[in-house]
Design a protein around this motif. Structure first.
Motif, mmCIF file in Angstrom:
data_model
loop_
_atom_site.group_PDB
_atom_site.id
_atom_site.type_symbol
_atom_site.label_atom_id
_atom_site.label_comp_id
_atom_site.label_asym_id
_atom_site.label_seq_id
_atom_site.Cartn_x
_atom_site.Cartn_y
_atom_site.Cartn_z
ATOM 1 N N GLY A 11 -29.842 11.886 -14.274
ATOM 2 C CA GLY A 11 -29.433 11.987 -15.667
ATOM 3 C C GLY A 11 -27.952 11.770 -15.849
ATOM 4 N N GLU A 12 -27.145 12.303 -14.943
ATOM 5 C CA GLU A 12 -25.708 12.126 -15.066
ATOM 6 C C GLU A 12 -25.257 10.767 -14.561
ATOM 7 N N CYS A 13 -25.958 10.211 -13.555
ATOM 8 C CA CYS A 13 -25.643 8.844 -13.113
ATOM 9 C C CYS A 13 -25.860 7.846 -14.245
ATOM 10 N N GLY A 14 -26.899 8.089 -15.041
ATOM 11 C CA GLY A 14 -27.221 7.182 -16.140
ATOM 12 C C GLY A 14 -26.439 7.437 -17.395
ATOM 13 N N LEU A 40 -14.833 23.959 -9.032
ATOM 14 C CA LEU A 40 -15.511 22.771 -8.532
ATOM 15 C C LEU A 40 -15.349 21.603 -9.499
ATOM 16 N N GLY A 41 -15.490 21.878 -10.785
ATOM 17 C CA GLY A 41 -15.316 20.820 -11.774
ATOM 18 C C GLY A 41 -13.888 20.316 -11.852
ATOM 19 N N ILE A 42 -12.920 21.228 -11.705
ATOM 20 C CA ILE A 42 -11.511 20.834 -11.784
ATOM 21 C C ILE A 42 -11.111 20.009 -10.572
ATOM 22 N N VAL A 43 -11.510 20.445 -9.385
ATOM 23 C CA VAL A 43 -11.136 19.739 -8.156
ATOM 24 C C VAL A 43 -11.781 18.355 -8.095
ATOM 25 N N ALA A 44 -12.982 18.209 -8.687
ATOM 26 C CA ALA A 44 -13.691 16.930 -8.615
ATOM 27 C C ALA A 44 -12.934 15.810 -9.313
ATOM 28 N N VAL A 45 -12.109 16.136 -10.313
ATOM 29 C CA VAL A 45 -11.410 15.097 -11.082
ATOM 30 C C VAL A 45 -10.394 14.353 -10.220
ATOM 31 N N LEU A 52 -21.842 12.983 -12.367
ATOM 32 C CA LEU A 52 -20.729 12.524 -13.192
ATOM 33 C C LEU A 52 -19.770 11.652 -12.382
ATOM 34 N N VAL A 53 -19.594 11.972 -11.098
ATOM 35 C CA VAL A 53 -18.754 11.134 -10.235
ATOM 36 C C VAL A 53 -19.335 9.728 -10.136
ATOM 37 N N ILE A 54 -20.639 9.638 -9.907
ATOM 38 C CA ILE A 54 -21.287 8.320 -9.844
ATOM 39 C C ILE A 54 -21.168 7.594 -11.173
ATOM 40 N N SER A 55 -21.355 8.323 -12.277
ATOM 41 C CA SER A 55 -21.234 7.714 -13.601
ATOM 42 C C SER A 55 -19.833 7.156 -13.816
ATOM 43 N N TYR A 56 -18.829 7.870 -13.351
ATOM 44 C CA TYR A 56 -17.450 7.385 -13.462
ATOM 45 C C TYR A 56 -17.253 6.108 -12.657
ATOM 46 N N LEU A 57 -17.812 6.048 -11.459
ATOM 47 C CA LEU A 57 -17.696 4.841 -10.643
ATOM 48 C C LEU A 57 -18.398 3.663 -11.314
ATOM 49 N N ILE A 58 -19.562 3.923 -11.923
ATOM 50 C CA ILE A 58 -20.290 2.857 -12.618
ATOM 51 C C ILE A 58 -19.451 2.312 -13.765
ATOM 52 N N GLN A 59 -18.862 3.214 -14.550
ATOM 53 C CA GLN A 59 -18.055 2.772 -15.685
ATOM 54 C C GLN A 59 -16.791 2.047 -15.229
ATOM 55 N N THR A 60 -16.218 2.485 -14.122
ATOM 56 C CA THR A 60 -15.034 1.810 -13.586
ATOM 57 C C THR A 60 -15.356 0.369 -13.206
ATOM 58 N N GLU A 61 -16.454 0.178 -12.476
ATOM 59 C CA GLU A 61 -16.830 -1.171 -12.068
ATOM 60 C C GLU A 61 -17.208 -2.023 -13.275
ATOM 61 N N ALA A 62 -17.894 -1.409 -14.258
ATOM 62 C CA ALA A 62 -18.256 -2.165 -15.462
ATOM 63 C C ALA A 62 -17.007 -2.612 -16.215
ATOM 64 N N ALA A 63 -15.993 -1.748 -16.279
ATOM 65 C CA ALA A 63 -14.757 -2.116 -16.963
ATOM 66 C C ALA A 63 -14.042 -3.251 -16.246
ATOM 67 N N VAL A 100 -24.903 19.119 -8.267
ATOM 68 C CA VAL A 100 -25.410 17.746 -8.438
ATOM 69 C C VAL A 100 -25.044 17.195 -9.810
ATOM 70 N N TYR A 101 -24.859 18.075 -10.795
ATOM 71 C CA TYR A 101 -24.380 17.626 -12.112
ATOM 72 C C TYR A 101 -23.003 16.989 -11.971
ATOM 73 N N VAL A 102 -22.100 17.647 -11.268
ATOM 74 C CA VAL A 102 -20.766 17.097 -11.041
ATOM 75 C C VAL A 102 -20.860 15.820 -10.197
#
Length: 512
Positions: free
Chosen positions: A81-84, A211-216, A275-286, A270-272
């Motif tokens: 869900g978060e990857c998508g 965990l959420g703060i360090v992930a950024v 979101l990491v994967i989603s960020y990578l997807i958006q980065t490559e799309a950009a 796994v939610y975080v």
């Protein structure tokens, strides 16, 4: 103790029970989807029938195994869900206050209503808090299953409504997990002092935020450069989907284990990770979008000169125009054909290259079939194992459970009010009545989707019931279970009705 497991053929009874159980998941799901627009209810019912509540055809060891395997399915659907989640980061930030408001409403109102159990049914205050903690959760797995199988022509997860809903459901689940830790500590406390209890609670809350703060920064400065280096290397084309699958597996396992060992929910981990994967997807799309725009700009700025001028040897036949610094495969076909003589055949279309694999295509290819047809059915079936079906059917327990359910339905349904009044930037000003009419389907969908409690609610109520110092007596536990079960049934039914009635209009009013 034997040094190895002794292999032997399974009995015919075991084979028949297991094979029929796995097959009937699809049959029950189809019937429940057709009748109630909520296929997962059929899978929960099958778990009740085959598990301990009724027939107990599945051995206890099997049920314990299926709970673990099913929970992997829950983690995977949260991860997917978060990857998508293709909503842009500015939109996610803009909707964060809305998700927070929805989550707080869905947490505090049910807990507040639960304190009515003290004057109505004689619950001690601490027991009312335990019941409220169980009913403060939102079944994230149910929410994702509902919006993923909506049958609409749009993906609800990629809309503003879906983004706000998933964010609120995750916040509710994380806070509910913290509350479950508190209930467990209260039930197992041995009068060792409030400092130890406070330290455990503080650790859980601190790890959740940390965990959420360090992930950024880790994602931005470590994971992202490594991923971009991989995408530009030869390994992207040789390893293809296998490399992306390995990345997802490492991140999924690492975040699950890290979150649990640190002291917070694996669901949050796994939610975080998603979101990491989603960020990578958006980065490559950009980056891909920027490259395409650069190519288009170079085509637009190309200079066309008469072919009679000598340039690199030979002019184009027929006195046509010739391009400087051209690359044949980069010329748009409509533009090139307009410059060819009528008797000149158009050039052959370049051979299309296979699209590079992505995280989402890799997930769909390798994991989705297993998730949809095995892991998720086992997860929803495992919810059925935990429902004390026969003890629920006591007259006094039934009517008290129904009354409590009404308050709990209202407590989560009120979250939809946020949709009615939340301002949407860039929307044309319309009257208050028109706004309410446009947004009402979205508000109803969100309210119904937040109602289902599911696995987290059952987990908290059972913790409160089974601890050494019970936070819920038997009758109180059954009343709470009634509310959890009915909410888990009525929430998906309501979502199915709203989607069937309004279809794509559920995202009108700026929520697409």
């Amino acid at each position: 103790m034997p040094s190895q497991f002794t292999y032997h053929d399974p009995s015919i009874k075991d084979l028949l029970v297991l094979s029929s159980y796995l097959y009937l998941f699809n049959i029950f799901e189809w019937i429940a989807q057709y009748a109630l627009s909520a296929g997962l209810l059929g899978q929960i019912l099958l778990g009740i029938i085959y598990g301990s509540p009724l027939a107990e055809w599945l051995d206890v060891q099997w049920q314990e195994t299926f709970v673990v395997v099913g929970y992997v399915g829950l983690l995977l659907i949260v991860f997917e869900g978060e990857c998508g989640m293709t909503t842009s980061l500015p939109t996610l930030k803009a909707l964060l206050p809305l998700s927070t408001g929805i989550a707080l409403t869905g947490l505090l109102v049910p807990i507040g209503f639960s304190f009515l159990l003290t004057p109505m049914f004689g619950f001690p205050l601490l027991h009312s808090l335990a019941a409220g903690a169980a009913l403060s959760s939102t079944s994230l797995g149910t929410v994702l299953a509902l919006i993923s199988s909506s049958g609409l022509s749009l993906n609800l997860r990629q809309t503003k409504l879906g983004t706000a809903l998933l964010g609120a459901a995750m916040m509710d689940d994380v806070v509910a997990f913290v509350l479950s830790e508190i209930i467990n500590l209260l039930g197992e406390s041995d009068n060792s002092g409030s400092s130890t209890l406070g330290a455990h609670i503080g650790r859980t809350i601190g790890v959740t935020f940390g965990l959420g703060i360090v992930a950024v920064p880790v994602t931005r400065w470590i994971i992202r450069p490594l991923y971009l280096k991989y995408t530009r290397s030869v390994y992207r084309h040789t390893a293809a989907q296998s490399g992306l699958l390995l990345m997802m597996a490492v991140l999924f396992i690492g975040m699950t284990a890290g979150a649990r060992y640190a002291g917070t929910s694996p669901l949050y981990g796994v939610y975080v990770g998603g979101l990491v994967i989603s960020y990578l997807i958006q980065t490559e799309a950009a980056l891909s979008s920027a490259a395409v725009q650069q190519d288009d700009a170079s085509v637009e700025s190309e200079e066309w000169i008469p072919a009679s001028r000598e340039f690199e040897g030979n002019p184009m036949p027929g006195g046509r125009l010739r391009r400087v610094n051209t690359h044949p495969t980069q010329v748009p076909m409509d533009r090139l054909s307009s410059r060819l003589p009528d008797d000149t055949p158009p050039p052959q279309t370049p051979e299309k290259h296979h699209t590079a694999p992505t995280f989402l295509s890799t997930f769909e290819h390798y994991i989705s079939p297993l998730l949809v047809y095995l892991l998720l059915p086992l997860f929803f079936g495992s919810i059925g194992y935990s429902i004390p079906f026969i003890p629920l059917w006591r007259g006094k327990v039934i009517w008290k459970g129904v009354v409590y359910t009404l308050f709990m339905l209202l407590g989560k349904a009120l979250t939809g009010i946020w949709i009615l009044f939340w301002p949407i930037e860039g929307k044309r000003k319309v009257s208050w009545g028109q706004t309410m009419k446009l947004r009402m389907p979205a508000a109803l969908l969100l309210g119904f989707a937040m109602i289902a409690r599911g696995e987290i609610g059952l987990l908290i109520s059972q913790i409160a019931y089974t601890t050494s110092e019970q936070q819920l007596a038997e009758e109180e536990f059954l009343i709470t279970t009634w509310a959890i079960v009915l909410c888990t049934i009525l929430g998906p039914v309501g979502v199915g009705y709203v989607i069937k009635k309004f279809k794509v209009d559920v995202v009108r009013g700026g929520w697409h």
